[in-house]
Every structure is written in structure tokens, then in C-alpha cells.
Scaffold this motif. Structure first.
Motif, PDB file in Angstrom:
ATOM      1  N   ALA A  93       0.826  -1.206   0.000  1.00 10.87           N
ATOM      2  CA  ALA A  93       0.000   0.000   0.000  1.00 10.87           C
ATOM      3  C   ALA A  93       0.862   1.258   0.000  1.00 10.87           C
ATOM      4  O   ALA A  93       1.951   1.286   0.581  1.00 10.87           O
ATOM      5  N   SER A 122       1.987   4.877   1.118  1.00 12.62           N
ATOM      6  CA  SER A 122       1.975   5.626   2.363  1.00 12.62           C
ATOM      7  C   SER A 122       2.738   6.921   2.155  1.00 12.62           C
ATOM      8  O   SER A 122       3.804   6.929   1.536  1.00 12.62           O
ATOM      9  N   GLU A 151      -1.731   5.793   5.130  1.00 15.71           N
ATOM     10  CA  GLU A 151      -2.314   5.224   3.915  1.00 15.71           C
ATOM     11  C   GLU A 151      -3.735   5.740   3.721  1.00 15.71           C
ATOM     12  O   GLU A 151      -4.432   6.053   4.699  1.00 15.71           O
ATOM     13  N   PRO A 155      -6.521   4.060   1.477  1.00 20.12           N
ATOM     14  CA  PRO A 155      -6.842   3.000   0.506  1.00 20.12           C
ATOM     15  C   PRO A 155      -7.826   3.418  -0.580  1.00 20.12           C
ATOM     16  O   PRO A 155      -7.652   3.039  -1.750  1.00 20.12           O
ATOM     17  N   GLU A 161      -6.060   5.477  -3.131  1.00 14.31           N
ATOM     18  CA  GLU A 161      -5.123   4.649  -3.884  1.00 14.31           C
ATOM     19  C   GLU A 161      -5.859   3.820  -4.933  1.00 14.31           C
ATOM     20  O   GLU A 161      -5.372   3.630  -6.055  1.00 14.31           O
ATOM     21  N   ALA A 162      -7.058   3.349  -4.583  1.00 10.35           N
ATOM     22  CA  ALA A 162      -7.843   2.570  -5.543  1.00 10.35           C
ATOM     23  C   ALA A 162      -8.205   3.422  -6.760  1.00 10.35           C
ATOM     24  O   ALA A 162      -8.140   2.955  -7.908  1.00 10.35           O
ATOM     25  N   ASN A 218      -5.249   3.919  -9.057  1.00 11.67           N
ATOM     26  CA  ASN A 218      -5.016   2.774  -9.934  1.00 11.67           C
ATOM     27  C   ASN A 218      -5.927   2.816 -11.157  1.00 11.67           C
ATOM     28  O   ASN A 218      -5.536   2.392 -12.250  1.00 11.67           O
TER      29      ASN A 218
END
Length: 360
Positions: free
Chosen positions: A2, A4, A100, A102, A105-106, A109
Motif C-alpha cells: 500500500a 503511504s 495510507e 486506501p 489509492e484505488a 489505480n
């Protein structure tokens, strides 16, 4: 694994989301207020292991193009708005260390982002093709991103190359006197003790030749001028703000300027240094006047709004830097800062150190 990052690093991704959601960025004044002037965004280019372009289109979508020219994704601008708002809330609630996110971050992507900070050998954090409505030009420009969401960032980092040497005149100090003054822990009381004993700080040299040459490249008086600024910043009434230090030097007028606006004379010198340090100059590398962040600055305000200081509006960039920076005193242990010593000629010297940081 992940991703960070700290608040400043996540702010770079926030800037990408926010600009693509808004489709434009407003210019800012010296106090970071948004002006009516704005720049439509035609394209944002990000290079990691691969190059991706983010192009707003006429039906309110962002088309993501990969390095082969193929469409990678097509996502509504409103989705970018939503993702930027969520990311902003997470950054604000994040701690002082790396963390982080998430959900963000998704989404990264989905649009081809794998890193918080795109690798770069220059000072540009993001490259944008904007439409300048006044010149009708559409240049690809590199911008440096500064965020108020995290800790205050540096404009010019301290190090041994930024040491400036002064001779202590007006007082004869014995070895015992030097040891006694050096035993004073804090910088301002130590400097006050020297002054109280009748000492004066007389510029001697910039110890690192490359940094000295860089300062001379900007202005033949720049080494002495910066030396004067560091002295007034070391006096008991100093506030560390760049603007106030310059005004104090102007009141002394060490270069004997006889024009109508003495403050403007010294202010201009400081703005030259700030601008070049902001857009490319570093202390230990020879400076030839070529700007890396050739677009200027993007500032993420505490409320999440982003304002642009476009290099085409040079006065606005300079005013922003001048009103929003301060001197920071270097490390006494790491950079030999503020310690008296005996030179080979028997004279007494002290080193001060140049570091400039943005205020919060």
C-alpha cells in the motif's frame, strides 16, 4: 504494498484530482486569495514508469491517454471532484507521520497513478498544458506544488554550502570569552552577548564557492545583502519574516542607495533570490538562470482551494514568495551555525547559515 505518504505527498495527488475536477485553476494574490483571472486546463501530463495524459473533453469527462496514444480510461469530471473532496478530508484528519488512504489509492489505480510523487530531476511537481486567455498561448509548463495542509516546506535548504562567514570587530575576545559565549545554548542570547560586549558582525565571505558564485550571478551585491539580512534576523527584535528583515536592512541602507524608494531597492534584491531559489537554483549546483518549474507555483491552501502563481505574472509570484517566507536558523551541530572560532589570522569569526522556509 500500500502507498503511504505524509500530508505534503498526498497533497500532490489531491492537486491532480482537484485540477482535473475543476478543469481550471485561479490565479492568486500575495495573500493567497483567488483572483477572477483563471487558466483553463487542457492537459495534465504525469510520468512514472509510464507516461499518462489527462485531457478534459467537451462532455465533462477526463480522457486518460497512455504513452502509446491509446485511451486508458474515461472518467467523469464530477468523479474527480468527489474523489478530491474525500482525499482532502483524509489528508486533514491524517497525523504528522506517513499514512495510507486506501480509497484514494484505488482511484489512483483506475487512472494509471502508482506513485504519490512522480519522479523528477527538477523542481516541477506537475506538468500542465494551460490556455492563457490573455496571450492565447497553450504552453506545457512545470509547476512546483506547495501545500499548507502539512508542515511548512522549505524554499532553500540549509547546509554547509549556505554558511556565511563574519569577522567580529569592535571587541577583543579572549579564548575564555569565546568559550563562555559559545556555552550559551540559544542563538539570540549568544548574539546579544556579542553585541553587548561591543562586537559588530562584518561580512567576510560565503564559504562555499559555488553558492557564492550563484549569489553573484543574481546580483553583485547579493552576498553582502544576504549577510546583512541574516544579521538583523539574529538580533533580539527579529521576527524571522523575510519582508521585515529586508525592511530592517533598508533602514540601515548599507549600500548607500539614494533613490526615492530605498525599501524597493532592497526588496527587489530579495525577490530575485526568492524567485530563482523557488524555480531552480540550489546552493551546491552552478546556477545558469534556467528555470525548472517554468510555470510557477501551485499552492494548496488550508481550505483545499488551489491558487496559481503563473510565471507570466512574475510580479504576483514574487509578491507571494516575499510575503509568505521566513528565515529559519540552521543546526548548530550540523552546520557549524552560530559558533565563534579563532581564524588562522588570530581574528574572531562566526558563521551564520541561510535557510528559507514558507510560513504556515
Amino acid at each position: 504494498m500500500a502507498l503511504s505518504g505524509n500530508k505534503g505527498e498526498w497533497s500532490e495527488i489531491y492537486t491532480l484530482f482537484k485540477l482535473l475536477g475543476d478543469g481550471k485553476v485561479h490565479a492568486g494574490d500575495a495573500d493567497m486569495n483567488k483572483l477572477e483571472l483563471y487558466y483553463p486546463i487542457l492537459n495534465i501530463i504525469r510520468e512514472e514508469s509510464k507516461r499518462y495524459e489527462y485531457r478534459p473533453n467537451t462532455d465533462q469527462h477526463i480522457v486518460v491517454i497512455d504513452e502509446d496514444g491509446h485511451e486508458y480510461a474515461r472518467i467523469s469530471m464530477n468523479r474527480f471532484v468527489q474523489e478530491s473532496e474525500s482525499l482532502l478530508a483524509e489528508i486533514k484528519s491524517g497525523g504528522s507521520r506517513s499514512f495510507e488512504i486506501p480509497a484514494s489509492e484505488a482511484f489512483m489505480n483506475e487512472i494509471g497513478c502508482t506513485l504519490l510523487k512522480a519522479p523528477s530531476s527538477d523542481k516541477a511537481d506537475i506538468h500542465i498544458v494551460i490556455h492563457d486567455l490573455r496571450t492565447n498561448m497553450t504552453p506545457n509548463l512545470g509547476f512546483s506544488i506547495k501545500s499548507q495542509l502539512g508542515s511548512a516546506s522549505t524554499l532553500l535548504n540549509a547546509g554547509l554550502p549556505t554558511n556565511i562567514l563574519y569577522k567580529i570587530e569592535g571587541v577583543n575576545l579572549s579564548d575564555e570569552d569565546i568559550a563562555s559565549i559559545n556555552s550559551i545554548k540559544d542563538h539570540l542570547p549568544r548574539m546579544k552577548e556579542i553585541v553587548d560586549r561591543g562586537g559588530r558582525f562584518v561580512y567576510s565571505d560565503v564559504e562555499h564557492q559555488t553558492f557564492k558564485n550563484n549569489l553573484l550571478f543574481l546580483d553583485s551585491c547579493m552576498p553582502e545583502f544576504i549577510a546583512e539580512c541574516l544579521v538583523v534576523d539574529s538580533m533580539p527584535n527579529a521576527t524571522s519574516m523575510i519582508k521585515e528583515a529586508v525592511e530592517m536592512v533598508a533602514a540601515k541602507n548599507p549600500f548607500g542607495f539614494t533613490g526615492n524608494d530605498i525599501v524597493a531597492f532592497y526588496e527587489h534584491k530579495m525577490k530575485v533570490l526568492l524567485l530563482d531559489a523557488a524555480l531552480g537554483m540550489t546552493p551546491s549546483k552552478e546556477w545558469k538562470g534556467r528555470y525548472d518549474a517554468n510555470g510557477g507555483y501551485l499552492v494548496v491552501r488550508k481550505d483545499g482551494e488551489i491558487v496559481c502563481y503563473h510565471f507570466y505574472n512574475r510580479n504576483d509570484v514574487e509578491d507571494y514568495l516575499y510575503h509568505n517566507t521566513r528565515f529559519e536558523r540552521g543546526s548548530r551541530t550540523r552546520h557549524n551555525f552560530g559558533t565563534l572560532f579563532r581564524g588562522n589570522n588570530g581574528e574572531t569569526y562566526i558563521r551564520l547559515n541561510l535557510q528559507i522556509r514558507f510560513k504556515k
